[in-house]
Design an enzyme around this catalytic site. Structure first.
Site, PDB file in Angstrom:
ATOM      1  N   ASP A  64      -7.653   2.661  -1.124  1.00 17.16           N
ATOM      2  CA  ASP A  64      -7.810   1.979  -2.409  1.00 17.16           C
ATOM      3  C   ASP A  64      -9.287   1.743  -2.718  1.00 17.16           C
ATOM      4  O   ASP A  64      -9.725   1.854  -3.873  1.00 17.16           O
ATOM      5  CB  ASP A  64      -7.049   0.646  -2.394  1.00 17.16           C
ATOM      6  CG  ASP A  64      -5.564   0.835  -2.145  1.00 17.16           C
ATOM      7  OD1 ASP A  64      -5.004   1.823  -2.644  1.00 17.16           O
ATOM      8  OD2 ASP A  64      -4.977   0.003  -1.433  1.00 17.16           O
TER       9      ASP A  64
ATOM     10  N   HIS B 286      -1.097  -2.920  -0.859  1.00 14.28           N
ATOM     11  CA  HIS B 286      -1.357  -1.473  -0.863  1.00 14.28           C
ATOM     12  C   HIS B 286      -0.251  -0.741  -1.601  1.00 14.28           C
ATOM     13  O   HIS B 286       0.250   0.284  -1.152  1.00 14.28           O
ATOM     14  CB  HIS B 286      -1.470  -0.978   0.579  1.00 14.28           C
ATOM     15  CG  HIS B 286      -1.858   0.477   0.699  1.00 14.28           C
ATOM     16  ND1 HIS B 286      -2.985   1.013   0.115  1.00 14.28           N
ATOM     17  CD2 HIS B 286      -1.254   1.519   1.345  1.00 14.28           C
ATOM     18  CE1 HIS B 286      -3.065   2.297   0.386  1.00 14.28           C
ATOM     19  NE2 HIS B 286      -2.021   2.636   1.137  1.00 14.28           N
TER      20      HIS B 286
END
Length: 371
Positions: free
Chosen positions: A200, A227
């Protein structure tokens, strides 16, 4: 006694660097075919040259293969153990020909899991099925939850003091699953259990750099929360250095949405042929290297990770952490956030809370909670 053992281990790892290349290069394929006791002896012998012993569980998969290649090139890895339920012997033999210091061994099936894990310093788990078009990370839960549970039970039995990097999705649930398994075996250390969310951060750096015309290797953006989808919260207001012209409201919305849905972008582009394997492998290798750098005594190593946390009311949360000799040394706060980012934080909390509860319930009750 524990502190003495840790100190001895650290001293062993940072001395006699010339010895890293000593010893004969045993054939990886032969290691795969050996019996469990022979494997255990050979694995133990491979750790004697200094450096760290790292295992990749799920090494023959779409993430596991490129991840193993990248770890083979890490100068801090002395012994690289590759484990999977099938097709790992060829991967180990192939990688063993790369002329870097790490000695590669392959291990196939549950009967060889113990030999793969014995004496490991770091265990990285990418095992599990990948996402397919139309599939959310939550859809992966039923299969991947059981895989992570069983592999972490092996870690608890064979290398209970190893640092764990969890990649298997859904990370928002599989990290709590790992914690509950370790608790059940009496060896849970929250500092040593980390969910890998660095992809990310990589996406945030890349997408922002593309939008603002800057070098993605020279900027940093904290990404917090979880996530998956809306639980991924890039703190664009904390971009360092601040990009030319800052961000318009439209840019903030577009970049946040793309970072949150970067995985879906890859799944759809591959049209059923896979998920984000190469970028995930690169992110996991970077994160594993950061863990090893800190374990080797380097100070000031900071990464984002999904860990046991008191930053919010949730028991697990991704934020910046400072890594140390034994995993997480400090869980850092969220810093100053904009109103938009605070709204995003409030939005992600219920979904992340549910994912955590689902993972805990899977271990405690054998099934997720019913809603």
């Amino acid at each position: 006694m524990e502190e003495a053992n840790v100190g001895a281990g650290v001293r062993r790892r940072v001395t006699t660097m010339a010895g890293h290349f000593a010893g004969d290069n045993a054939d990886a394929g032969a290691a795969v075919d050996a019996g469990p006791s022979a494997l255990t002896r050979q694995a133990a012998a491979s750790t004697g040259a200094g450096g760290f012993t790292v295992a990749v569980l799920g090494a023959a998969g779409g993430i596991g293969q490129p991840l193993s290649l990248l770890l083979k090139q890490c100068p801090l890895v002395a012994s690289l153990r590759l484990y999977d339920i099938a097709n790992v012997a060829g991967v180990a033999a192939d990688l063993s020909h790369v002329n870097t210091r790490a000695r590669v061994m392959g291990f196939t099936g549950p009967e060889q899991l113990g030999a793969a894990l014995s004496g490991c310093d770091l265990v990285v788990i990418p095992a599990g099925i990948p996402r397919k078009p139309g599939m959310s990370r939550d859809d992966l839960f039923t299969i991947n939850a059981g895989i992570v549970r069983d592999l972490v039970a092996g870690v608890a039995k064979h290398c209970p003091t190893a640092t764990l990097n969890i990649i298997s999705n859904p990370v928002n649930s599989t990290v709590p699953i790992a914690a509950e398994v370790l608790k059940a075996h009496g060896c849970y250390d929250p500092a040593r259990l980390l969910g890998v969310t660095h992809l990310d951060v990589m996406r945030a750096r890349t997408f922002v750099a593309d939008a603002k015309g800057v070098d993605p290797s020279r900027i940093d953006i904290p990404v917090v929360g979880g996530h998956a989808g809306v639980t991924i919260l890039p703190l664009l207001s904390q971009t360092t250095p601040w990009p030319p012209g800052g961000f318009s409201a439209e840019e903030l919305h577009r970049l946040t949405d793309r970072i949150q849905n970067g995985g879906t972008e890859v799944v759809e582009a591959k049209a059923g042929a896979g998920s984000a394997t190469l970028s995930m492998a690169a992110a996991a290798a970077h994160f594993a290297h950061s863990c090893l750098r800190a374990m080797d005594g380097e100070r000031g190593v900071v990464e984002c990770a999904y860990v046991a946390s008191h930053v919010t009311a949730l028991s697990f949360f991704a934020s910046q952490v400072r890594l140390g000799l034994c995993g997480v040394e400090q869980v850092m706060g969220l810093g100053q956030m904009t109103l938009l980012e605070r709204a995003g934080l409030e939005k992600l909390m219920p979904e992340l809370e549910g994912s955590i509860a689902k993972g805990v319930a899977f271990v405690k009750k054998g099934k997720p909670p019913q809603h």
